[in-house]
Design a protein around this motif. Sequence first.
Motif, PDB file in Angstrom:
ATOM      1  N   PRO A  68      61.220   8.095  58.068  1.00 53.73           N
ATOM      2  CA  PRO A  68      61.812   6.767  58.259  1.00 53.73           C
ATOM      3  C   PRO A  68      63.276   6.663  57.860  1.00 53.73           C
ATOM      4  O   PRO A  68      63.899   5.636  58.092  1.00 53.73           O
ATOM      5  N   ARG A  69      63.854   7.737  57.298  1.00 47.87           N
ATOM      6  CA  ARG A  69      65.171   7.619  56.688  1.00 47.87           C
ATOM      7  C   ARG A  69      66.283   8.304  57.457  1.00 47.87           C
ATOM      8  O   ARG A  69      67.413   8.369  56.977  1.00 47.87           O
ATOM      9  N   GLN A  70      66.024   8.826  58.641  1.00 47.85           N
ATOM     10  CA  GLN A  70      67.079   9.586  59.312  1.00 47.85           C
ATOM     11  C   GLN A  70      66.881   9.612  60.828  1.00 47.85           C
ATOM     12  O   GLN A  70      65.842   9.207  61.344  1.00 47.85           O
ATOM     13  N   ASP A  71      67.885  10.081  61.505  1.00 50.34           N
ATOM     14  CA  ASP A  71      67.840  10.277  62.950  1.00 50.34           C
ATOM     15  C   ASP A  71      66.882  11.435  63.255  1.00 50.34           C
ATOM     16  O   ASP A  71      67.056  12.539  62.736  1.00 50.34           O
ATOM     17  N   VAL A  72      65.868  11.194  64.077  1.00 50.45           N
ATOM     18  CA  VAL A  72      64.875  12.235  64.350  1.00 50.45           C
ATOM     19  C   VAL A  72      65.131  12.984  65.655  1.00 50.45           C
ATOM     20  O   VAL A  72      64.381  13.899  65.992  1.00 50.45           O
ATOM     21  N   LYS A  73      66.162  12.627  66.385  1.00 48.64           N
ATOM     22  CA  LYS A  73      66.429  13.313  67.653  1.00 48.64           C
ATOM     23  C   LYS A  73      66.617  14.818  67.485  1.00 48.64           C
ATOM     24  O   LYS A  73      66.070  15.597  68.276  1.00 48.64           O
ATOM     25  N   PRO A  74      67.384  15.283  66.492  1.00 50.71           N
ATOM     26  CA  PRO A  74      67.543  16.743  66.366  1.00 50.71           C
ATOM     27  C   PRO A  74      66.219  17.464  66.151  1.00 50.71           C
ATOM     28  O   PRO A  74      65.992  18.534  66.717  1.00 50.71           O
ATOM     29  N   LEU A  75      65.338  16.873  65.340  1.00 50.87           N
ATOM     30  CA  LEU A  75      64.051  17.510  65.098  1.00 50.87           C
ATOM     31  C   LEU A  75      63.184  17.468  66.353  1.00 50.87           C
ATOM     32  O   LEU A  75      62.510  18.455  66.679  1.00 50.87           O
ATOM     33  N   ALA A  76      63.188  16.361  67.070  1.00 54.25           N
ATOM     34  CA  ALA A  76      62.434  16.279  68.333  1.00 54.25           C
ATOM     35  C   ALA A  76      62.915  17.350  69.295  1.00 54.25           C
ATOM     36  O   ALA A  76      62.109  18.015  69.969  1.00 54.25           O
ATOM     37  N   ARG A  77      64.228  17.546  69.353  1.00 56.14           N
ATOM     38  CA  ARG A  77      64.780  18.556  70.246  1.00 56.14           C
ATOM     39  C   ARG A  77      64.334  19.960  69.834  1.00 56.14           C
ATOM     40  O   ARG A  77      63.949  20.772  70.684  1.00 56.14           O
ATOM     41  N   ARG A  78      64.361  20.245  68.532  1.00 55.32           N
ATOM     42  CA  ARG A  78      63.940  21.569  68.081  1.00 55.32           C
ATOM     43  C   ARG A  78      62.466  21.832  68.396  1.00 55.32           C
ATOM     44  O   ARG A  78      62.082  22.937  68.806  1.00 55.32           O
ATOM     45  N   LEU A  79      61.635  20.823  68.184  1.00 56.27           N
ATOM     46  CA  LEU A  79      60.206  20.992  68.450  1.00 56.27           C
ATOM     47  C   LEU A  79      59.939  21.238  69.927  1.00 56.27           C
ATOM     48  O   LEU A  79      59.138  22.109  70.299  1.00 56.27           O
ATOM     49  N   LEU A  80      60.598  20.493  70.794  1.00 56.86           N
ATOM     50  CA  LEU A  80      60.391  20.668  72.232  1.00 56.86           C
ATOM     51  C   LEU A  80      60.975  21.992  72.710  1.00 56.86           C
ATOM     52  O   LEU A  80      60.392  22.651  73.587  1.00 56.86           O
ATOM     53  N   ASP A  81      62.107  22.390  72.156  1.00 53.82           N
ATOM     54  CA  ASP A  81      62.679  23.686  72.521  1.00 53.82           C
ATOM     55  C   ASP A  81      61.747  24.826  72.105  1.00 53.82           C
ATOM     56  O   ASP A  81      61.623  25.830  72.806  1.00 53.82           O
ATOM     57  N   ARG A  82      61.073  24.673  70.978  1.00 49.55           N
ATOM     58  CA  ARG A  82      60.184  25.723  70.486  1.00 49.55           C
ATOM     59  C   ARG A  82      58.866  25.773  71.264  1.00 49.55           C
ATOM     60  O   ARG A  82      58.406  26.846  71.643  1.00 49.55           O
ATOM     61  N   PHE A  83      58.277  24.602  71.532  1.00 50.45           N
ATOM     62  CA  PHE A  83      56.918  24.593  72.079  1.00 50.45           C
ATOM     63  C   PHE A  83      56.827  24.168  73.549  1.00 50.45           C
ATOM     64  O   PHE A  83      55.798  24.399  74.172  1.00 50.45           O
ATOM     65  N   GLY A  84      57.854  23.541  74.085  1.00 49.83           N
ATOM     66  CA  GLY A  84      57.890  23.290  75.527  1.00 49.83           C
ATOM     67  C   GLY A  84      57.635  21.872  75.974  1.00 49.83           C
ATOM     68  O   GLY A  84      58.337  21.370  76.844  1.00 49.83           O
ATOM     69  N   ASP A  85      56.617  21.201  75.446  1.00 52.82           N
ATOM     70  CA  ASP A  85      56.365  19.824  75.842  1.00 52.82           C
ATOM     71  C   ASP A  85      55.601  19.105  74.728  1.00 52.82           C
ATOM     72  O   ASP A  85      55.236  19.704  73.712  1.00 52.82           O
ATOM     73  N   PHE A  86      55.386  17.822  74.913  1.00 53.99           N
ATOM     74  CA  PHE A  86      54.770  16.979  73.896  1.00 53.99           C
ATOM     75  C   PHE A  86      53.379  17.483  73.517  1.00 53.99           C
ATOM     76  O   PHE A  86      53.032  17.581  72.337  1.00 53.99           O
ATOM     77  N   ASN A  87      52.566  17.809  74.526  1.00 52.19           N
ATOM     78  CA  ASN A  87      51.205  18.266  74.252  1.00 52.19           C
ATOM     79  C   ASN A  87      51.190  19.545  73.431  1.00 52.19           C
ATOM     80  O   ASN A  87      50.365  19.713  72.520  1.00 52.19           O
ATOM     81  N   ARG A  88      52.087  20.469  73.746  1.00 44.12           N
ATOM     82  CA  ARG A  88      52.112  21.736  73.015  1.00 44.12           C
ATOM     83  C   ARG A  88      52.633  21.559  71.593  1.00 44.12           C
ATOM     84  O   ARG A  88      52.253  22.315  70.697  1.00 44.12           O
ATOM     85  N   VAL A  89      53.484  20.574  71.384  1.00 42.00           N
ATOM     86  CA  VAL A  89      53.921  20.275  70.014  1.00 42.00           C
ATOM     87  C   VAL A  89      52.729  19.789  69.197  1.00 42.00           C
ATOM     88  O   VAL A  89      52.478  20.257  68.085  1.00 42.00           O
ATOM     89  N   LEU A  90      51.968  18.848  69.747  1.00 41.07           N
ATOM     90  CA  LEU A  90      50.824  18.301  69.024  1.00 41.07           C
ATOM     91  C   LEU A  90      49.787  19.364  68.701  1.00 41.07           C
ATOM     92  O   LEU A  90      49.185  19.353  67.626  1.00 41.07           O
ATOM     93  N   SER A  91      49.551  20.270  69.636  1.00 45.64           N
ATOM     94  CA  SER A  91      48.470  21.251  69.470  1.00 45.64           C
ATOM     95  C   SER A  91      48.930  22.553  68.813  1.00 45.64           C
ATOM     96  O   SER A  91      48.124  23.448  68.592  1.00 45.64           O
ATOM     97  N   ALA A  92      50.201  22.658  68.485  1.00 43.54           N
ATOM     98  CA  ALA A  92      50.698  23.886  67.863  1.00 43.54           C
ATOM     99  C   ALA A  92      50.020  24.110  66.507  1.00 43.54           C
ATOM    100  O   ALA A  92      49.779  23.157  65.758  1.00 43.54           O
ATOM    101  N   PRO A  93      49.714  25.350  66.153  1.00 43.57           N
ATOM    102  CA  PRO A  93      49.133  25.632  64.840  1.00 43.57           C
ATOM    103  C   PRO A  93      50.078  25.206  63.715  1.00 43.57           C
ATOM    104  O   PRO A  93      51.304  25.294  63.853  1.00 43.57           O
ATOM    105  N   VAL A  94      49.504  24.757  62.623  1.00 41.67           N
ATOM    106  CA  VAL A  94      50.309  24.262  61.512  1.00 41.67           C
ATOM    107  C   VAL A  94      51.328  25.296  61.025  1.00 41.67           C
ATOM    108  O   VAL A  94      52.505  24.946  60.805  1.00 41.67           O
ATOM    109  N   PRO A  95      50.956  26.575  60.849  1.00 42.27           N
ATOM    110  CA  PRO A  95      51.965  27.540  60.387  1.00 42.27           C
ATOM    111  C   PRO A  95      53.175  27.643  61.325  1.00 42.27           C
ATOM    112  O   PRO A  95      54.306  27.802  60.851  1.00 42.27           O
ATOM    113  N   ARG A  96      52.935  27.542  62.631  1.00 40.46           N
ATOM    114  CA  ARG A  96      54.061  27.625  63.565  1.00 40.46           C
ATOM    115  C   ARG A  96      54.909  26.362  63.519  1.00 40.46           C
ATOM    116  O   ARG A  96      56.134  26.427  63.654  1.00 40.46           O
TER     117      ARG A  96
END
Length: 253
Positions: A68-96
């Motif tokens: 709640p305390r910061q701009d989350v766009k950079p993190l959203a971008r990193r997650l999508l760049d790593r996993f590809g799409d919203f569904n794959r971000v949600l289902s990614a294993p916790v360690p990854r």
Amino acid sequence: MSRPDAFSEPRLPFIDAATPADPLPAGGRLPSYIRDHRKRLRNRFMEGGAAAIPDYEMLELVLFRAIPRQDVKPLARRLLDRFGDFNRVLSAPVPRLQEVEGVGEAVVQELKIIEAAAHRLARARVMERPVISGWDAVLDYCHTTMAHRETEQFRVLYLDRKNVLIADEEQARGTVDHVPVYPREVVKRALELNASALILVHNHPSGDPTPSDADITMTSQISHAAEALNIALHDHIIVGKSRELSFRSAGYL
């Protein structure tokens, strides 16, 4: 999906969500451009639903609660760049997920809560309902729960005499290209549940649902074992990234 313009607004310096955040600006309020962006995005979602926003903005909505305390766009971008799409971000294993800079416990919890809610909603559409009349819902459920897994999983849907789904159970987990399946255990469990029919389901992390020779052999073994006990094998569904293959429709059963 093109994303560059979506992240063009000015951003605060990045704060790792795994560490304590810096104090809020004077007055305890976020900068207006972040506050206004969050309000606009929430309003757009409430007015138009999920169809009104792309993957990166849907992910932002989830991250708002975790961070709640910061701009989350950079993190959203990193997650999508790593996993590809919203569904794959949600289902990614916790360690990854935890390998991504800025992903701390709060982010993991929010993502996994959303994933669990999606699975539960999909499950509610098929449990204790006739499978034959709700086949599309069954396929949607299988896709939601298995399409984006990075390792193989084998599940069995157990049906009663009216083809109502009475149990959905994971029978085995495996590697990226193999899962151990024991026909005797599948049939034994059917007897314990007093099931009259089965639907086998497993995923191919490669994305291609074409059955392997091992898939065909294993299906035949389960079919023969079930038939000997007067239990029907309705189908074997292989879940790929974007489509599913039905053994029955493809002529393997």
